[in-house]
Write a protein that holds these residues in place. Structure first.
Motif, PDB file in Angstrom:
ATOM      1  N   ASP A  38      60.663  71.010  55.720  1.00 50.29           N
ATOM      2  CA  ASP A  38      60.450  70.002  54.684  1.00 50.29           C
ATOM      3  C   ASP A  38      60.261  70.586  53.291  1.00 50.29           C
ATOM      4  O   ASP A  38      60.400  69.874  52.297  1.00 50.29           O
ATOM      5  CB  ASP A  38      59.228  69.138  55.034  1.00 50.29           C
ATOM      6  N   ASP A  39      59.915  71.868  53.199  1.00 51.46           N
ATOM      7  CA  ASP A  39      59.688  72.476  51.893  1.00 51.46           C
ATOM      8  C   ASP A  39      60.631  73.651  51.635  1.00 51.46           C
ATOM      9  O   ASP A  39      60.297  74.572  50.883  1.00 51.46           O
ATOM     10  CB  ASP A  39      58.236  72.920  51.752  1.00 51.46           C
ATOM     11  N   ASP A  40      61.808  73.623  52.225  1.00 53.55           N
ATOM     12  CA  ASP A  40      62.711  74.764  52.058  1.00 53.55           C
ATOM     13  C   ASP A  40      63.323  74.859  50.668  1.00 53.55           C
ATOM     14  O   ASP A  40      63.861  75.899  50.282  1.00 53.55           O
ATOM     15  CB  ASP A  40      63.815  74.754  53.125  1.00 53.55           C
ATOM     16  N   LEU A  41      63.239  73.788  49.879  1.00 56.95           N
ATOM     17  CA  LEU A  41      63.800  73.804  48.532  1.00 56.95           C
ATOM     18  C   LEU A  41      62.731  73.763  47.444  1.00 56.95           C
ATOM     19  O   LEU A  41      63.048  73.581  46.274  1.00 56.95           O
ATOM     20  CB  LEU A  41      64.772  72.639  48.346  1.00 56.95           C
ATOM     21  N   GLY A  42      61.461  73.915  47.824  1.00 56.87           N
ATOM     22  CA  GLY A  42      60.427  73.973  46.801  1.00 56.87           C
ATOM     23  C   GLY A  42      59.091  73.406  47.232  1.00 56.87           C
ATOM     24  O   GLY A  42      59.007  72.563  48.129  1.00 56.87           O
ATOM     25  N   CYS A  43      58.023  73.907  46.582  1.00 54.66           N
ATOM     26  CA  CYS A  43      56.645  73.461  46.830  1.00 54.66           C
ATOM     27  C   CYS A  43      55.971  73.234  45.478  1.00 54.66           C
ATOM     28  O   CYS A  43      56.078  74.072  44.586  1.00 54.66           O
ATOM     29  CB  CYS A  43      55.860  74.522  47.596  1.00 54.66           C
ATOM     30  N   SER A  60      53.335  68.854  47.707  1.00 56.79           N
ATOM     31  CA  SER A  60      54.635  68.210  47.847  1.00 56.79           C
ATOM     32  C   SER A  60      55.663  69.254  48.248  1.00 56.79           C
ATOM     33  O   SER A  60      55.804  70.280  47.579  1.00 56.79           O
ATOM     34  CB  SER A  60      55.068  67.551  46.530  1.00 56.79           C
ATOM     35  N   GLY A  61      56.351  69.004  49.330  1.00 55.97           N
ATOM     36  CA  GLY A  61      57.458  69.856  49.725  1.00 55.97           C
ATOM     37  C   GLY A  61      58.760  69.120  49.495  1.00 55.97           C
ATOM     38  O   GLY A  61      58.861  67.921  49.775  1.00 55.97           O
TER      39      GLY A  61
END
Length: 258
Positions: A38-43, A60-61
């Motif tokens: 769920d957070d592979d593109l940013g946190c 937020s992921g």
């Protein structure tokens, strides 16, 4: 990074002795997950809550199979070594949930969060006996107000608790033209009822340069001492600032359970 695919957000810890001059750790404390998570593109958007001596971080992921924002949870015994626990809640009625604000109540906790609906941001609400959940969703007491500075977009920041058990929540509101401003609302002890709400914003923008967005956006509050509240906020997603308020009766961070 020169590679656009690597330009993803990460959460870094920063330390300060005076609340103004911060030293940022070069190593992130929350990094993107493996491909497909769920957070592979940013946190981003971390909210820290202390319960029974432990730190719980809602963040937020962005990413996952649906390429959307998801409310995630991690725990730690300090500012290092966070352990991810995945989704704080899994309810697809709320599109792109993020920006958690947690208030301790007589029944446990109330979570306010931003979500998207019909091209606008709204504030959702959920209650749980503990920070692990399960979260039961409820009608938000903070709707948009036609004709006001918060007529279209809404997003919660954070709150302080008053000596009588009530809370003062700082939040972000915007018109449809995405002119964001910062306001406040006084809430009942269970955070289910709005007792008072600012008619006008208390924080706006200044010294905008060509190309800057007209956005003032609150991130967090710190109770320096009784009734002395610092609000950290950004202007144009470019400058991070602090403003200090005297809030009558403020005695604690509303998220604290101890």
């Amino acid at each position: 990074d020169d590679d656009p695919a690597k330009k993803v957000s990460r959460v870094h810890p920063a330390l300060s002795s005076d609340g103004l001059a911060f030293t940022v750790d070069a190593q992130p404390i929350i990094s993107p997950g493996a491909p497909g998570e769920d957070d592979d593109l940013g946190c981003e958007d971390p909210t820290v809550v202390r319960e029974a001596g432990h730190d719980v971080v809602f963040y937020s992921g962005y990413g996952g199979p649906e390429k959307r924002s998801t409310m995630l949870r991690a725990t730690a015994d300090g500012v290092a070594g966070l352990t991810k626990h995945g989704r704080a809640f899994d309810d697809r009625r709320f599109e792109n949930p993020k920006e958690a604000s947690v208030l301790s109540t007589p029944d446990g906790f109330r979570l306010f969060f931003e979500y998207a609906v019909d091209g606008a941001s709204r504030i959702g609400a959920a209650d749980a006996p503990s920070l692990e959940g399960p979260w039961t969703f409820a009608e938000s007491p903070l709707p948009e107000r036609p004709g006001a500075f918060d007529s279209w977009h809404l997003s919660p920041a954070s709150a302080v608790r008053l000596s009588n058990g009530e809370h003062v929540l700082f939040y972000n509101g915007s018109t449809k033209e995405t002119v964001w401003r910062i306001g406040w609302a006084r809430l009942s002890a269970d955070a289910r009822e709005v007792l008072e709400r600012s008619d006008q914003p208390i924080i706006g923008t200044f010294d905008l340069k060509p190309g800057d967005t007209d956005i003032a956006f609150a991130a967090s509050t710190v109770l320096e001492q009784a009734e002395a509240v610092s609000v950290y906020y950004s202007i144009s997603d470019r400058r991070l600032l602090r403003v200090q308020f005297s809030v009558e009766g403020a005695v604690a961070d509303s998220a604290r359970a101890d």
